[in-house]
Design a protein around this motif. Structure first.
Motif, PDB file in Angstrom:
ATOM      1  N   THR A 195       0.955  -1.231  -0.069  1.00 22.99           N
ATOM      2  CA  THR A 195      -0.132   0.000   0.007  1.00 22.99           C
ATOM      3  C   THR A 195       0.918   1.266  -0.032  1.00 22.99           C
ATOM      4  OG1 THR A 195      -0.225  -0.277   2.554  1.00 22.99           O
ATOM      5  CG2 THR A 195      -2.319  -0.741   0.998  1.00 22.99           C
ATOM      6  N   TYR A 196       1.965   1.217   0.804  1.00 21.77           N
ATOM      7  CA  TYR A 196       2.720   2.321   0.684  1.00 21.77           C
ATOM      8  C   TYR A 196       3.443   2.614  -0.442  1.00 21.77           C
ATOM      9  CZ  TYR A 196       6.909   5.434   1.880  1.00 21.77           C
ATOM     10  OH  TYR A 196       7.713   6.301   1.731  1.00 21.77           O
ATOM     11  N   GLY A 197       3.996   1.612  -0.994  1.00 22.03           N
ATOM     12  CA  GLY A 197       4.682   1.584  -2.279  1.00 22.03           C
ATOM     13  C   GLY A 197       3.694   2.223  -3.710  1.00 22.03           C
ATOM     14  N   ILE A 198       2.481   1.505  -3.519  1.00 19.29           N
ATOM     15  CA  ILE A 198       1.411   1.906  -4.608  1.00 19.29           C
ATOM     16  C   ILE A 198       1.226   3.453  -4.368  1.00 19.29           C
ATOM     17  CG2 ILE A 198      -0.877   1.531  -5.299  1.00 19.29           C
ATOM     18  CD1 ILE A 198       0.580  -0.587  -6.354  1.00 19.29           C
ATOM     19  N   ALA A 199       0.896   3.705  -3.086  1.00 21.01           N
ATOM     20  CA  ALA A 199       0.512   5.086  -2.928  1.00 21.01           C
ATOM     21  C   ALA A 199       1.575   6.012  -3.390  1.00 21.01           C
ATOM     22  CB  ALA A 199       0.254   5.374  -1.314  1.00 21.01           C
ATOM     23  N   PHE A 200       2.734   5.907  -3.018  1.00 22.47           N
ATOM     24  CA  PHE A 200       3.932   6.598  -3.459  1.00 22.47           C
ATOM     25  C   PHE A 200       4.183   6.737  -5.059  1.00 22.47           C
ATOM     26  CE2 PHE A 200       5.865   9.234  -0.257  1.00 22.47           C
ATOM     27  CZ  PHE A 200       5.153   8.825   0.851  1.00 22.47           C
ATOM     28  N   GLY A 201       3.842   5.542  -5.735  1.00 23.18           N
ATOM     29  CA  GLY A 201       3.780   5.446  -7.316  1.00 23.18           C
ATOM     30  C   GLY A 201       3.079   6.193  -7.795  1.00 23.18           C
ATOM     31  N   LYS A 202       1.759   6.539  -7.180  1.00 30.13           N
ATOM     32  CA  LYS A 202       0.924   7.462  -7.644  1.00 30.13           C
ATOM     33  C   LYS A 202       1.275   8.832  -7.947  1.00 30.13           C
ATOM     34  CE  LYS A 202      -2.881   4.565  -6.549  1.00 30.13           C
ATOM     35  NZ  LYS A 202      -3.290   4.122  -5.357  1.00 30.13           N
ATOM     36  N   VAL A 203       2.326   9.418  -7.149  1.00 26.98           N
ATOM     37  CA  VAL A 203       2.850  10.720  -7.090  1.00 26.98           C
ATOM     38  C   VAL A 203       3.331  10.677  -8.574  1.00 26.98           C
ATOM     39  CG1 VAL A 203       4.323  12.503  -6.239  1.00 26.98           C
ATOM     40  CG2 VAL A 203       3.388  10.710  -4.726  1.00 26.98           C
ATOM     41  N   GLY A 204       3.954   9.826  -9.029  1.00 17.74           N
ATOM     42  CA  GLY A 204       5.009   9.757 -10.266  1.00 17.74           C
ATOM     43  C   GLY A 204       4.162   9.765 -11.660  1.00 17.74           C
ATOM     44  N   ILE A 205       3.043   8.972 -11.211  1.00 19.21           N
ATOM     45  CA  ILE A 205       1.913   8.754 -12.551  1.00 19.21           C
ATOM     46  C   ILE A 205       0.953   9.820 -12.652  1.00 19.21           C
ATOM     47  CG2 ILE A 205       0.299   7.356 -11.187  1.00 19.21           C
ATOM     48  CD1 ILE A 205       0.715   6.248 -14.484  1.00 19.21           C
ATOM     49  N   SER A 206       0.690  10.514 -11.757  1.00 15.14           N
ATOM     50  CA  SER A 206      -0.074  11.884 -11.574  1.00 15.14           C
ATOM     51  C   SER A 206       0.900  12.824 -12.201  1.00 15.14           C
ATOM     52  CB  SER A 206      -0.448  12.219 -10.242  1.00 15.14           C
ATOM     53  OG  SER A 206      -1.279  11.177  -9.579  1.00 15.14           O
ATOM     54  N   SER A 207       2.039  12.751 -11.855  1.00 13.32           N
ATOM     55  CA  SER A 207       2.953  13.891 -12.660  1.00 13.32           C
ATOM     56  C   SER A 207       3.080  13.686 -14.174  1.00 13.32           C
ATOM     57  CB  SER A 207       4.239  14.051 -11.903  1.00 13.32           C
ATOM     58  OG  SER A 207       3.914  13.993 -10.238  1.00 13.32           O
ATOM     59  N   VAL A 208       3.362  12.586 -14.439  1.00 14.60           N
ATOM     60  CA  VAL A 208       3.370  12.193 -15.876  1.00 14.60           C
ATOM     61  C   VAL A 208       2.302  12.472 -16.651  1.00 14.60           C
ATOM     62  CG1 VAL A 208       3.901  10.251 -17.416  1.00 14.60           C
ATOM     63  CG2 VAL A 208       5.123  10.481 -15.258  1.00 14.60           C
ATOM     64  N   ALA A 209       1.211  12.122 -16.143  1.00 16.32           N
ATOM     65  CA  ALA A 209      -0.232  12.718 -16.758  1.00 16.32           C
ATOM     66  C   ALA A 209      -0.240  13.998 -16.762  1.00 16.32           C
ATOM     67  CB  ALA A 209      -1.437  11.933 -15.992  1.00 16.32           C
ATOM     68  N   LEU A 210       0.056  14.819 -15.798  1.00 18.99           N
ATOM     69  CA  LEU A 210      -0.201  16.261 -15.690  1.00 18.99           C
ATOM     70  C   LEU A 210       0.674  16.770 -16.957  1.00 18.99           C
ATOM     71  CD1 LEU A 210      -1.151  18.814 -14.298  1.00 18.99           C
ATOM     72  CD2 LEU A 210       1.175  18.805 -12.898  1.00 18.99           C
ATOM     73  N   GLY A 211       1.827  16.344 -17.063  1.00 21.54           N
ATOM     74  CA  GLY A 211       2.515  17.046 -18.211  1.00 21.54           C
ATOM     75  C   GLY A 211       1.998  16.612 -19.712  1.00 21.54           C
TER      76      GLY A 211
END
Lengths: 310, 379, 250
Positions: free
Chosen positions: B232-248
């Motif tokens: 759960t920790y890993g997946i939650a922090f992974g979302k910081v990255g994927i959100s940023s990539v999608a934002l770009g």
């Protein structure tokens, strides 16, 4: 009143300085002295244009040694009682201006395109803020060193009354050694002399250049470009760049294809008589800076124009 | 409340965009076409410390915080999603090691991956498993001072690079999922060809096969039987990255649409003059601003996430909102381009393919909404 | 041997807006000029070649300290700054005096590097003035610099020729924008930039006072756009325009 001294080692620019000096003197009896260093032919040429010309002959003064040339001109200015020194704003002249001004305790400006005397001070017109504005700047010191942009003034015409006399100055120890001079390989195009410029920007591709070049030839002109075309894309040599860090030109006609028109570019053709711009972005600033503006694909227009003219 | 960036944040954002402009943008189409990231891009990103941006200097990171991570990833995601997602997954794997690892594990596995010489992976999903940890079939059997792992993992990023992989397997002692650090390409480790996926190309997904892979007991990450919090920790922090990539990606769609609207003419006028186009441009601007500040906020929250469940909720809602909006933004950008938006000569087709992937990866959208609802309704 | 790079903070030229032809600098952030980054890169390459430190010098208002972080991030080792809001708008002769004073405070100076002209004003006067104040040899418009022990070889790129010159160190060099491709700083370098050593002086710390302005600005306006701005719809129309203006069929 103190005299005006003009100096450039560039044969085409020195006669322009003479014209500027005469305008500044305004026929008020201010003396004008031209100086040439180790160049008798240039001294004769300036004398032929009516200038009292001082020739400094001293092999120890290398043109490439800015400190030595500045020292010679500083002595000349003192001996000739000159308060204003006009130089050419080519690379050599700009570099010289700062050093000489510091020696003389003078205010200095380079890339100056217009001059006028106002209450005993000199006011200069030049671009600032990267070309976005044109400023009038006044030199407040008693002495002034001003480097004038090429073609800001017509070359002085032939007239009588000039002569060449020798002037001796104390040579200083050389500050640099000239190891080698290499002429630049490119065909040494003189964009500033061209009456017509066909200018291409990033809105066209490299494959369109032969066509642009052909149109330039048909119209009796040269091909030139915006900065990124030469420095980033390397599609044309850097001596074809128009703009703040390239050439500032005054052609009769500038035909501009696919240039967005940032001020750093437009400052280079601001003084063209007629500007035609083609760009596919109707909001391109270039179109507002044109006498004739066409919203269209620059590549297609180049092709069509070539077919129609050729 | 201040919505301004510090000088350092601005410089990191600019650094990433300078790298993109100079090195990445010229290769973006090639990466999408070949489904492969050139080695010089990985090396270049490594030199700029972009692989280990949020982690401690002690372990090879740049210690810049997730706020700066978000800013840099947005710039990369705007230009080429493959390398961006590669970094995101690397940080997901390293994030788990950083949070749950022993000092020895961190010292052994983090520095090289922070430099991009190795790349970390995070292997949970299996052919028969959705998001339910109880369903995993990969088994770890303890034999003396090591475990023997057997099983298959599906859709695993960075599996074709050397480096640590956080692998979830049910161990025979606890009967519960346990996280292990496996060194990729050790004996018994093998991979499939990359999946031919629709978007985020270059950031490859592969299947991974474990056949009697021996893992030393000291490579258990966290506690034996304690895989769930790591997950759960890993997946939650992974979302910081994927959100940023999608934002770009949203920013790229927005800019591409606005540029096209100003350039494309219809009956002698740029289509930007038409209201139908103007409304779409406004929609893109609104989506970008909303997603941007939500993502930046998530980066700031990640720097100091005290309550893992609360953070998981913020990450889930941000990721879902931004990825859903990217799909809509890409669609709008295609609409603005009309028929040309269907041609691969235009950037928007790539953005559209990238966007559609977002809601499905790193936790499918519906699942994320369950996480959000769970936290909201139970508090 | 230390390398000094002189840098200037300029307003971000892309963000200047015109109101009634007056440039508005309100809210426009400061940035390093592009050519100053080339000067810095030249310094960094010399350091890699012959060791020493790269020390940047700059004069301006309090903002300069923030602006120079970018240069420290890109690899400058130290900064010597004169920060004084009264010195925000110096002209060339005053800037030269202030920079020369700063440079005198630095030990073992080998090469002093400037951009060939600042990004906003592009007059190119400061470098040569500093050379004269410090009594150093100078080479402007450099496209190549190479240090060999106590001398340097510098290529001056003129409009029609290159001159290869040699001078004893220390010397002043001004570089062209195409001398190199400035490096991009890493995240770590950016974060550490603020912690690099800085010597900060107030205007009153300078040993000699600045003289008054040698140049003052009377007016500064966006040029009047006297262009006709006639829309041309087709190439045929374009050709008739060129014909009417006398450029075709002469």
């Amino acid at each position: 009143m103190a005299a005006i001294l003009v100096y450039s080692d560039h044969e085409k620019l020195a006669p322009e300085l003479l014209t500027a000096a005469r305008l500044l003197a305004g026929g008020k009896g201010t003396g004008i002295k031209a100086v040439a260093i180790n160049n008798a032919a240039l001294a004769q040429d300036l004398a032929g244009r009516g200038a009292e010309t001082c020739l400094i002959n001293d092999a120890a003064i290398l043109a490439a040694d800015t400190a030595a040339v500045a020292s010679a001109l500083c002595q000349a200015a003192e001996k000739l009682d000159a308060a204003i020194v006009l130089l050419s704003s080519d690379r050599r002249g700009k570099e010289l201006a700062g050093r000489l001004a510091q020696k003389l305790g003078a205010g200095s400006l380079a890339d100056v395109s217009g001059l006028k005397a106002e209450d005993g001070k000199v006011q200069c017109t030049r671009n600032t803020l990267g070309g976005a504005t044109v400023a009038v700047q006044q030199i407040e010191t008693d002495k002034a060193v001003i480097a004038l942009a090429a073609r800001s003034f017509e070359a002085a015409p032939q007239q009588a009354g000039g002569k060449v006399s020798e002037l001796a100055v104390a040579a200083t120890a050389p500050s640099v050694r000239l190891i080698e001079t290499r002429s630049k390989a490119s065909e040494a195009v003189d964009l500033q002399a061209a009456e017509v410029l066909v200018i291409v920007g990033q809105g066209v591709g490299k494959e369109d250049f032969p066509v642009a070049e052909k149109i330039a030839k048909i119209l009796g002109g040269e091909i030139a470009c915006s900065k990124p075309v030469a420095t980033d894309k390397k599609w044309l040599p850097e001596d074809r760049i128009i703009g703040l860090s390239g050439k500032k030109c005054k052609p009769q006609l500038a035909l501009i294809f696919g240039v967005s028109g940032q001020v750093q570019f437009t400052v280079g053709i601001r003084d063209a008589s007629t500007v035609v711009a083609v760009n596919n972005d109707e909001n391109a600033f270039m179109l507002q800076m044109a006498d004739y503006a066409m919203v269209a694909d620059a590549k297609e227009v180049l092709e069509e124009l070539n077919r129609a003219l050729g | 409340m201040e919505f301004t960036l510090s000088k350092e944040q601005l410089l990191i954002q600019k650094m990433a965009s300078d790298f993109c402009e100079k090195s990445l943008a010229p290769l973006a189409e090639q990466i999408d076409r070949d489904n492969q990231i050139p080695a010089e891009i990985i090396a270049g990103l490594g030199e700029l410390d972009l692989f280990g941006l949020p982690f401690k200097e002690e372990y090879g990171g740049a210690e810049a915080g997730y706020d700066c991570y978000v800013l840099a990833m947005e710039q990369l995601g705007k230009v080429s999603s493959g390398p961006a997602i590669t970094i995101s997954v690397n940080c997901l794997g390293l994030g788990a090691i950083d949070k749950f690892g022993t000092p020895e594990q961190k010292a052994k596995y983090m520095p090289k991956a922070c430099r991009g010489e190795h790349l970390a992976s995070f292997a949970f999903t299996e052919p028969g498993t959705g998001s339910d940890p109880k369903q995993i079939t990969t088994r770890a059997v303890k034999e003396g001072d090591h475990y023997v792992i057997n099983g298959t993992k599906r859709f695993i990023s960075n599996a074709d690079y050397l480096g640590p992989m956080v692998v979830f397997a049910t161990d025979d002692e606890s009967g519960k999922p346990t996280a292990f650090i496996v060194e990729k390409f050790c004996a018994g480790y093998s991979i499939s060809e990359p999946w031919h996926k629709i978007g985020y190309r270059g950031g490859n997904l592969l299947d991974v096969y474990f056949k009697d892979v021996k893992v030393p007991a000291e490579n258990v990450l966290g506690k034996v039987g304690g895989g769930f919090p790591v997950l759960t920790y890993g997946i939650a922090f992974g979302k910081v990255g994927i959100s940023s990539v999608a934002l770009g990606g949203i920013l790229a769609a927005f800019e591409a649409a606005a540029k096209y609207a100003k350039e494309k003419t219809h009956r002698g006028e740029p289509i930007a003059k038409f209201q139908a186009i103007q409304l779409r441009i406004a929609d893109l601007a609104m989506k970008y601003e909303a997603c941007r500040w939500l993502t930046y906020r998530l980066g700031c929250l990640a720097n100091d996430a005290k309550d893992p469940m609360l953070f998981a909720k913020e990450a889930a809602l941000t990721k879902t909102f931004v990825c859903d909006n990217y799909v809509e933004a890409a669609r709008i950008a295609v609409d603005v381009h009309g028929s040309y938006g269907l041609m691969n000569d235009y950037l928007v087709t790539r953005l559209y393919r990238d966007a559609i992937l977002g809601p499905q990866v790193e936790g499918v959208a519906d699942m994320q909404k369950m996480i959000v609802a769970g936290v909201v309704l139970n508090s | 041997m230390n390398i000094v790079v002189a840098m200037k903070q300029i307003p971000d030229l892309q963000q200047i807006r015109m109101r009634n032809r007056q440039p508005s600098l309100d809210g426009v952030p400061y940035a390093l000029g592009l050519i100053d980054k080339n000067a810095l890169e030249a310094g960094l390459q010399l350091k890699e070649q012959s060791g020493g430190k790269v020390i940047l010098v700059s004069v301006g208002n309090e903002e300069v300290e923030e602006t120079m972080k970018e240069a420290l991030a890109a690899g400058a080792d130290e900064a010597y700054l004169v920060l004084d809001d009264d010195l925000a708008d110096l002209e060339s002769s005053q800037t030269a005096v202030a920079l020369a004073e700063l440079i005198k405070k630095i030990d073992d100076v080998g090469v002093v590097i400037f951009g060939e002209g600042s990004g906003d004003n592009y007059s190119g006067q400061v470098g040569p003035r500093v050379a004269e104040i410090l009594g150093l040899p100078q080479v402007g418009c450099a496209s190549h610099i190479e240090v060999n022990g106590a001398t340097a070889r510098v290529t001056r790129s003129l409009e029609n020729a290159d001159e290869i010159l040699e001078a004893e160190l220390p010397m002043v060099v001004t570089v062209l924008g195409d001398i190199n491709e400035p490096r991009i700083p890493s995240v770590t370098q950016i974060l550490k930039a603020g912690k690099k050593p800085k010597q900060i002086f107030a205007g009153s710390d300078l040993e000699i006072g600045l003289a008054g302005r040698a140049v003052s600005t009377i007016s500064n306006l966006a040029p009047e756009n006297a262009r006709k701005r006639v829309a041309v719809g087709s190439v045929d129309e374009l050709i008739s325009v060129l014909r009417a203006e006398g450029f075709v069929g002469r």
